[in-house]
Design a protein around this motif. Structure first.
Motif, PDB file in Angstrom:
ATOM      1  N   LEU A 108       0.836  -1.201   0.000  1.00  0.00           N
ATOM      2  CA  LEU A 108       0.000   0.000   0.000  1.00  0.00           C
ATOM      3  C   LEU A 108       0.872   1.253   0.000  1.00  0.00           C
ATOM      4  CD1 LEU A 108      -2.742  -1.079   2.569  1.00  0.00           C
ATOM      5  CD2 LEU A 108      -2.563  -1.596   0.122  1.00  0.00           C
ATOM      6  N   PHE A 109       0.562   2.180  -0.910  1.00  0.00           N
ATOM      7  CA  PHE A 109       1.339   3.407  -1.112  1.00  0.00           C
ATOM      8  C   PHE A 109       0.430   4.627  -1.074  1.00  0.00           C
ATOM      9  CE2 PHE A 109       3.981   0.190  -2.983  1.00  0.00           C
ATOM     10  CZ  PHE A 109       5.288   0.654  -2.959  1.00  0.00           C
ATOM     11  N   CYS A 110       1.005   5.769  -0.746  1.00  0.00           N
ATOM     12  CA  CYS A 110       0.296   7.038  -0.882  1.00  0.00           C
ATOM     13  C   CYS A 110       0.091   7.357  -2.365  1.00  0.00           C
ATOM     14  CB  CYS A 110       1.097   8.180  -0.247  1.00  0.00           C
ATOM     15  SG  CYS A 110       1.320   8.054   1.521  1.00  0.00           S
ATOM     16  N   ASP A 111      -1.051   7.930  -2.706  1.00  0.00           N
ATOM     17  CA  ASP A 111      -1.266   8.400  -4.077  1.00  0.00           C
ATOM     18  C   ASP A 111      -0.368   9.590  -4.383  1.00  0.00           C
ATOM     19  OD1 ASP A 111      -3.180   6.508  -4.519  1.00  0.00           O
ATOM     20  OD2 ASP A 111      -4.865   7.901  -4.653  1.00  0.00           O
ATOM     21  N   ASN A 112      -0.186  10.429  -3.384  1.00  0.00           N
ATOM     22  CA  ASN A 112       0.522  11.686  -3.607  1.00  0.00           C
ATOM     23  C   ASN A 112       1.989  11.608  -3.220  1.00  0.00           C
ATOM     24  OD1 ASN A 112       0.986  14.442  -4.118  1.00  0.00           O
ATOM     25  ND2 ASN A 112       0.468  14.983  -2.014  1.00  0.00           N
ATOM     26  N   SER A 113       2.283  11.702  -1.931  1.00  0.00           N
ATOM     27  CA  SER A 113       3.668  11.814  -1.490  1.00  0.00           C
ATOM     28  C   SER A 113       3.832  11.282  -0.083  1.00  0.00           C
ATOM     29  CB  SER A 113       4.093  13.288  -1.540  1.00  0.00           C
ATOM     30  OG  SER A 113       5.302  13.491  -0.838  1.00  0.00           O
ATOM     31  N   ALA A 114       5.052  10.786   0.207  1.00  0.00           N
ATOM     32  CA  ALA A 114       5.382  10.371   1.571  1.00  0.00           C
ATOM     33  C   ALA A 114       5.286  11.538   2.545  1.00  0.00           C
ATOM     34  CB  ALA A 114       6.790   9.781   1.601  1.00  0.00           C
ATOM     35  N   GLN A 115       5.374  12.759   2.027  1.00  0.00           N
ATOM     36  CA  GLN A 115       5.192  13.939   2.880  1.00  0.00           C
ATOM     37  C   GLN A 115       3.844  13.889   3.592  1.00  0.00           C
ATOM     38  OE1 GLN A 115       7.031  16.531   3.700  1.00  0.00           O
ATOM     39  NE2 GLN A 115       8.636  16.814   2.163  1.00  0.00           N
ATOM     40  N   ASP A 116       2.836  13.293   2.945  1.00  0.00           N
ATOM     41  CA  ASP A 116       1.508  13.201   3.567  1.00  0.00           C
ATOM     42  C   ASP A 116       1.572  12.423   4.877  1.00  0.00           C
ATOM     43  OD1 ASP A 116       0.470  14.587   1.433  1.00  0.00           O
ATOM     44  OD2 ASP A 116      -0.313  12.805   0.408  1.00  0.00           O
ATOM     45  N   ILE A 117       2.371  11.353   4.900  1.00  0.00           N
ATOM     46  CA  ILE A 117       2.474  10.536   6.111  1.00  0.00           C
ATOM     47  C   ILE A 117       3.161  11.320   7.223  1.00  0.00           C
ATOM     48  CG2 ILE A 117       3.426   8.422   7.099  1.00  0.00           C
ATOM     49  CD1 ILE A 117       1.204   7.877   5.118  1.00  0.00           C
ATOM     50  N   VAL A 118       4.253  11.998   6.905  1.00  0.00           N
ATOM     51  CA  VAL A 118       4.967  12.771   7.921  1.00  0.00           C
ATOM     52  C   VAL A 118       4.080  13.897   8.443  1.00  0.00           C
ATOM     53  CG1 VAL A 118       6.967  14.236   8.379  1.00  0.00           C
ATOM     54  CG2 VAL A 118       7.223  12.184   6.978  1.00  0.00           C
ATOM     55  N   ARG A 119       3.400  14.600   7.544  1.00  0.00           N
ATOM     56  CA  ARG A 119       2.511  15.685   7.987  1.00  0.00           C
ATOM     57  C   ARG A 119       1.395  15.155   8.875  1.00  0.00           C
ATOM     58  NH1 ARG A 119       3.613  18.281   2.726  1.00  0.00           N
ATOM     59  NH2 ARG A 119       2.042  16.932   1.751  1.00  0.00           N
ATOM     60  N   MET A 120       0.873  13.987   8.552  1.00  0.00           N
ATOM     61  CA  MET A 120      -0.171  13.376   9.371  1.00  0.00           C
ATOM     62  C   MET A 120       0.332  13.070  10.782  1.00  0.00           C
ATOM     63  SD  MET A 120      -2.001   9.673   8.791  1.00  0.00           S
ATOM     64  CE  MET A 120      -0.491   8.796   9.245  1.00  0.00           C
ATOM     65  N   LEU A 121       1.509  12.444  10.873  1.00  0.00           N
ATOM     66  CA  LEU A 121       2.059  12.100  12.187  1.00  0.00           C
ATOM     67  C   LEU A 121       2.353  13.352  13.007  1.00  0.00           C
ATOM     68  CD1 LEU A 121       4.520   9.297  11.025  1.00  0.00           C
ATOM     69  CD2 LEU A 121       2.342   8.962  12.225  1.00  0.00           C
ATOM     70  N   LEU A 122       2.895  14.377  12.356  1.00  0.00           N
ATOM     71  CA  LEU A 122       3.183  15.623  13.076  1.00  0.00           C
ATOM     72  C   LEU A 122       1.893  16.317  13.512  1.00  0.00           C
ATOM     73  CD1 LEU A 122       6.148  17.066  10.964  1.00  0.00           C
ATOM     74  CD2 LEU A 122       6.250  15.888  13.165  1.00  0.00           C
ATOM     75  N   ALA A 123       0.872  16.249  12.663  1.00  0.00           N
ATOM     76  CA  ALA A 123      -0.413  16.854  13.043  1.00  0.00           C
ATOM     77  C   ALA A 123      -1.018  16.142  14.248  1.00  0.00           C
ATOM     78  CB  ALA A 123      -1.377  16.817  11.859  1.00  0.00           C
ATOM     79  N   GLU A 124      -0.921  14.818  14.259  1.00  0.00           N
ATOM     80  CA  GLU A 124      -1.429  14.048  15.400  1.00  0.00           C
ATOM     81  C   GLU A 124      -0.649  14.376  16.663  1.00  0.00           C
ATOM     82  OE1 GLU A 124      -3.908  11.768  15.845  1.00  0.00           O
ATOM     83  OE2 GLU A 124      -4.711  12.125  13.842  1.00  0.00           O
ATOM     84  N   CYS A 125       0.664  14.504  16.528  1.00  0.00           N
ATOM     85  CA  CYS A 125       1.481  14.856  17.688  1.00  0.00           C
ATOM     86  C   CYS A 125       1.125  16.257  18.198  1.00  0.00           C
ATOM     87  CB  CYS A 125       2.969  14.782  17.330  1.00  0.00           C
ATOM     88  SG  CYS A 125       3.614  13.091  17.193  1.00  0.00           S
ATOM     89  N   GLU A 126       0.968  17.186  17.276  1.00  0.00           N
ATOM     90  CA  GLU A 126       0.641  18.557  17.673  1.00  0.00           C
ATOM     91  C   GLU A 126      -0.709  18.613  18.367  1.00  0.00           C
ATOM     92  OE1 GLU A 126       0.577  23.074  15.847  1.00  0.00           O
ATOM     93  OE2 GLU A 126       0.600  21.361  14.478  1.00  0.00           O
ATOM     94  N   ALA A 127      -1.693  17.905  17.823  1.00  0.00           N
ATOM     95  CA  ALA A 127      -3.040  17.923  18.396  1.00  0.00           C
ATOM     96  C   ALA A 127      -3.060  17.339  19.798  1.00  0.00           C
ATOM     97  CB  ALA A 127      -3.998  17.148  17.492  1.00  0.00           C
ATOM     98  N   SER A 128      -2.126  16.422  20.097  1.00  0.00           N
ATOM     99  CA  SER A 128      -2.105  15.815  21.425  1.00  0.00           C
ATOM    100  C   SER A 128      -1.060  16.404  22.350  1.00  0.00           C
ATOM    101  CB  SER A 128      -1.936  14.301  21.332  1.00  0.00           C
ATOM    102  OG  SER A 128      -1.270  13.885  20.218  1.00  0.00           O
ATOM    103  N   GLY A 129      -0.415  17.486  21.925  1.00  0.00           N
ATOM    104  CA  GLY A 129       0.463  18.228  22.832  1.00  0.00           C
ATOM    105  C   GLY A 129       1.878  17.715  22.941  1.00  0.00           C
ATOM    106  N   VAL A 130       2.335  16.933  21.968  1.00  0.00           N
ATOM    107  CA  VAL A 130       3.716  16.438  21.990  1.00  0.00           C
ATOM    108  C   VAL A 130       4.673  17.606  21.739  1.00  0.00           C
ATOM    109  CG1 VAL A 130       5.385  14.962  20.802  1.00  0.00           C
ATOM    110  CG2 VAL A 130       3.051  14.133  21.222  1.00  0.00           C
ATOM    111  N   HIS A 131       5.771  17.644  22.473  1.00  0.00           N
ATOM    112  CA  HIS A 131       6.847  18.614  22.233  1.00  0.00           C
ATOM    113  C   HIS A 131       7.939  17.920  21.419  1.00  0.00           C
ATOM    114  CE1 HIS A 131       5.599  21.834  25.109  1.00  0.00           C
ATOM    115  NE2 HIS A 131       4.906  20.818  25.598  1.00  0.00           N
ATOM    116  N   LEU A 132       8.219  18.438  20.240  1.00  0.00           N
ATOM    117  CA  LEU A 132       9.209  17.847  19.346  1.00  0.00           C
ATOM    118  C   LEU A 132      10.383  18.792  19.181  1.00  0.00           C
ATOM    119  CD1 LEU A 132      10.149  15.756  17.232  1.00  0.00           C
ATOM    120  CD2 LEU A 132       8.693  16.931  15.571  1.00  0.00           C
TER     121      LEU A 132
END
Length: 401
Positions: A108-132
């Motif tokens: 299974l692959f992204c239609d667009n870009s691997a950037q979508d996966i990284v942005r998703m993980l960072l968005a989830e971290c941001e929404a839950s208050g992770v400090h990176l």
């Protein structure tokens, strides 16, 4: 979440490594109310994600099974894999409206870009208050009442330390032995790390013809011992690569032969016998080119027939050539090393970890996940899924503590 923010100094959970496993662990633990800090020496998160799958990230496989993972503790991966399935990651993609598609063999692959996966993980971290915190150099790790981590951004202290810095593969992306070094410091045993999913090289004089076929590709069956894969083979300037050989490389050990069937599912002996019976004047290379790439056909004809017409071949020659094509034993002298390896085989010995929580049995509060542990998946999304599953397992365990 401020990517370069100072963050908290005494989080509930301190994760070292902002790759697939580390970010999954961070967002999972933070969703459960834990204060989480993630540190990484790289200037950006998810660097290995970004280059994977030709830039589209082969993020999982629809056919994830424990049998598709190698470890000296062969049942270790079952627990984490049973609690985080491909459907769980697909649900996460759906929530972020990330389109994907299936290629061959359940990949299974992204239609667009691997950037979508990284942005998703960072968005989830941001929404839950992770400090990176990125671009942070770690100078020391110690433990008294809590784990203390000295860094270029100051000192951090936490009751829970998660090692998620991966293995030694692809050093140009910043791969180091950090997780192994820290694990050893706390007495955890290490299974010798070796390159896996890596091209094999050949140095024997009698196999020098392999390098002359660089660029030639064909579907084959490659086997080593009792394990076999039917996928593409690619001849390179140093030896053999392609999905079939990358898969076999994870099982290969120095001194073992690799067996190739260049025409799986066919009987070249019968084909050639039929050509001989037809009494045609077709020469060997042209005849073999009916089923094999031209340059490979020419090389096999050179080795066995001097390109005489098939009608002149003896039955013994046909049998010998058929045997060679269907059971060609090759003798690798090594691999292309960590520079070309997609993953690392070996790592922190899973017999020292809890399969449910990923915690070190004798070092409470120390967790190891992802490629840093002795779990290696097949090619085709399996290693990313192990990152998601092991990260999720430790995030759940920390979130319920």
């Amino acid at each position: 979440m401020s990517i370069r923010g100072v963050g908290v100094r005494t989080p509930d959970v301190l994760i070292i490594g902002a790759g697939a496993a580390g970010l999954m662990a961070a967002m999972t633990a933070a969703r459960r109310g834990k204060k989480v800090v993630v540190l990484d020496h790289a200037p950006e998160a998810g660097r290995k994600i970004l280059i994977s799958g030709g830039g589209r990230c082969n993020f999982t496989n629809k056919d994830i099974k424990p049998e598709c993972f190698l470890s000296q503790n062969k049942h270790f991966a079952r627990s984490a894999l049973s609690r985080y399935k491909p459907a769980d990651f697909l649900a996460l993609l759906a929530a972020h409206k990330i389109a994907w598609h299936e290629k061959k063999l359940g990949q299974l692959f992204c239609d667009n870009s691997a950037q979508d996966i990284v942005r998703m993980l960072l968005a989830e971290c941001e929404a839950s208050g992770v400090h990176l915190l990125l671009d942070v150099r770690i100078t020391d790790v110690s433990r008294a009442e809590h784990f203390r981590v000295q860094t270029s951004a100051g000192e951090f202290s936490s009751p829970a330390l998660v090692l998620a810095t991966g293995g030694l593969s692809i050093p140009k992306l910043g791969a180091t032995s950090f997780s192994y070094d820290v694990a050893r410091r706390f007495g955890l045993p290490i299974i010798n790390p070796e390159p896996a999913l890596v091209p094999l090289v050949f140095g024997r004089e009698e196999e020098s013809w392999v390098r002359e076929l660089a660029g030639v590709s064909l579907p084959v069956k490659a086997s080593c011992g009792k394990i076999a894969f039917e996928e593409a083979l690619l001849f390179t300037h140093r030896g053999l690569s392609g999905p079939a050989l990358l898969q076999i490389s994870s099982y290969w050990r120095s001194g073992q032969p690799v067996r190739l069937d260049l025409l799986p599912g066919q009987d070249i002996g019968q084909h050639l016998a039929a050509l001989k019976a037809a009494k045609g004047k077709m020469k060997g290379a042209a005849a073999l080119h009916r089923w094999l790439p031209q340059r490979l056909a020419q090389e096999l004809a050179r080795q066995f027939t001097s390109d005489r017409p098939v009608v002149e071949w003896s039955d013994k020659t046909i049998r010998a050539l058929a045997e060679h094509i269907h059971r060609m034993d090759m003798h690798p002298t090594g691999t292309e090393g960590f520079a070309k390896a997609e993953v690392t085989r070996g790592g922190v010995d899973t017999r020292a970890l809890s399969s449910k929580t990923m915690e070190a049995e004798r070092v409470p509060g120390l967790y190891v996940i992802g490629e840093a542990v002795d779990v290696t998946g097949w090619l085709g999304g399996y290693n990313f899924h192990w990152a998601w599953a092991s990260g999720h397992a430790v995030g759940q365990a920390l979130g319920s503590a």
